[in-house]
Write an enzyme that holds these catalytic residues in place. Structure first.
Site: not given
Ligand code: XMP
Length: 493
Positions: A50, A144, A146, A199-203, A272, A485, A491
């Site tokens: 790109c 792209h 990747e 947080s309960g998330g995978v990472d 945030r 996107k 989001e």
């Molecule tokens: P967007 O909305 O930017 O999101 O396309 C891409 C990924 O990032 C997550 N996301 C966040 N994660 N804090 C986080 O920990 C944040 O403020 C935040 N904003 C977006 C979103 O859920 C998606 O997986």
């Protein structure tokens, strides 16, 4: 990975090849970053992607014209093979189909071939979607490779890395886990203690489990209930981490504190910041308590940082163009004088999932959709009140429950229900109502940098919509978001 302005004379190693990545700039921008021209004299294979393609052209004749129309999304690429040209020319696309589905995201495009280049791929809107130097292995591609939406992109990158750069393929997950556990033990030492938020998330779960494997109960996990997690999430996470994974976990219920501070706030970035800062305060309080109990010996903080976060922080101007402030826990280290441990920093999400499965983490958790730190607060487009949280949670729960029941959860990368800041008229039980609107979002992606919306069938959407308007009081209308996107982020806020 180095910033594009890296001076070649300052490099301390000889790369096997160079990939020039994409960028939000146009090469014509007055402040556009340009690579050191010495890159082109290094005698190693070069692939420009790109903006990288435009940089190659810029350095070989400067004729890059601004695209007459911007191009975002899927495109069909036709590969041009040149059997009579030098052998390297066809290697980039070798083994790939003659017609490929590719992902485009650009404003500029090449107006003319630079001298000594030939065209190796075209799309209806980009006559020079792929170019190769006639005498040396230097290539530029407009699409792209990747991102997951270029299905054969991985093969193209493999052709470049393995066939052209002659790099070895010797990385395995098992080897990585063993080395990482040893590395953690060496860094932390025989008595050192580590704390980390989960947080309960995978990472964060995979990072916590890895740490637990390395140092057992000398790792202290903390789960902060911020009041904007999903329905019943805290209980579920608590049970999985303690009962199934044996992790030393403390849950802190700070929901009232968070919701109190969010009162009256509508702006997403302020939400945030408030959630991020409150998190730091609460986490710090709890961490100090843990430190006291363990004799003040905690000196490491675990973070589940992944490679995409690292990429964002390597740029010629510091962190890459900020789209949203995703990093919610920035200030912790300075305040607490802790050293950072990031065992996942070289991994992408799909690799973290493989590691999680290998470490015995339940499948449900390994395949959990990502959930943003600010949680439901950025999915409620307006003020976050306990009542709005309850509505958004219930609608989201129904939607996800139906996605799972339909066997679609693993096909979708991220799905959630958002609560819109509008009211709409409806008729319910012969009565006119003026209630809220739920927007459903579901996307497919592997890198979360680009995403496509998920194509549900109408029957599924009808069922979800009926359940939501019947079961969630205060909602009279449901809509489905069909924006990819870019330009729409995953989001709503
Ligand atoms: P967007 O909305 O930017 O999101 O396309 C891409 C990924 O990032 C997550 N996301 C966040 N994660 N804090 C986080 O920990 C944040 O403020 C935040 N904003 C977006 C979103 O859920 C998606 O997986």
């Amino acid at each position: 990975m180095l910033p594009c302005t890296q001076k070649i004379k300052d490099l301390h190693f000889k790369p096997k090849g160079i990939i020039l990545s994409g960028s939000p700039y146009s090469v014509y921008d007055a402040d556009a970053p340009h690579v050191d021209p010495a890159v082109f004299n290094m005698d190693v294979p070069i692939l420009g992607v790109c903006y990288g393609l435009q940089e190659i052209a810029w350095n070989h004749g400067k004729d890059v014209s601004a695209g007459d129309r911007k191009e975002y999304g899927h495109s069909i690429l036709t590969v041009a093979r040149h059997t009579s040209a030098a052998p390297h020319v066809d290697v980039l696309f070798s083994g790939l189909d003659d017609e490929l589905s590719v992902w485009m995201s650009h404003g500029d495009k090449l107006g003319k071939l630079p001298p000594k280049f030939l065209t190796i791929a075209t799309t209806p809107n980009a006559p020079f979607a792929g170019i190769a130097h006639t005498e040396r292995p230097m290539y530029g591609i407009q699409f792209h490779p990747e991102v997951s939406h270029t299905p054969q992109g991985k093969q193209l990158l493999e052709n470049f890395a393995v066939k052209l750069c002659k790099a070895n393929q010797n990385w395995t997950m098992d080897r990585f886990v063993d080395t990482e556990i040893e590395r953690i033990r060496t860094i932390v030492g025989p008595t050192g203690q580590v704390i980390g938020a989960v947080s309960g998330g995978v990472d964060s779960t995979v990072a916590a489990k890895l740490m637990h494997e390395a140092i057992g109960d000398r790792f202290h996990a903390i789960l902060v209930d911020n009041g904007v997690m999903r329905l019943n999430e805290c209980q579920i996470v608590h049970e999985t981490l303690t009962k199934h994974l044996g992790i030393n976990l403390t849950v802190v219920d700070a929901s009232e504190e968070f919701l109190g501070k969010l009162k009256g706030v509508e702006d997403p970035e302020r939400k945030r910041k408030i959630i991020g800062n409150t998190f730091i305060e609460v986490f710090q309080r709890e961490a100090e308590r843990v430190m006291k109990e363990s004799g003040g010996a905690v000196d490491f903080l675990l973070q589940g940082t992944l490679y995409p976060d690292v990429i964002e922080s390597i740029s010629f101007k510091g962190p890459s163009a900020t789209i949203k402030t995703h990093h919610n826990v920035g200030g912790l280290l300075e305040n607490m004088k802790l050293k950072l441990i990031e065992p996942l920093r070289e991994l992408f999400k799909d690799e973290v999932r493989v590691m999680g499965t290998n470490l015995g983490i339940p499948e449900d958790l390994v395949w959990r959709h990502p959930f943003p730190g600010p949680g439901i607060a950025i999915r409620i487009l307006g003020e976050v009140t306990p009542e709005q949280v309850a509505i958004a949670r219930k609608a989201d729960h129904i939607y996800i429950e139906e996605i799972k029941a339909a066997g679609l959860y693993r096909q979708i990368s991220q799905a959630y229900a958002a609560l819109l800041p509008v009211r709409a008229v409806g008729v319910m039980g012969d009565k006119r109502v003026y209630d809220q609107v739920i927007a459903l979002r579901a996307v497919t992606t592997t890198d979360y940098m680009t995403a496509d919306w998920f194509d549900f069938d109408g029957k599924f959407l009808r069922k979800v919509s009926t359940r939501i308007v019947n079961e969630v009081e205060g909602v009279c209308r449901v809509v489905y978001d069909v924006t990819q996107k870019p330009p729409g982020t995953i989001e709503f806020q």
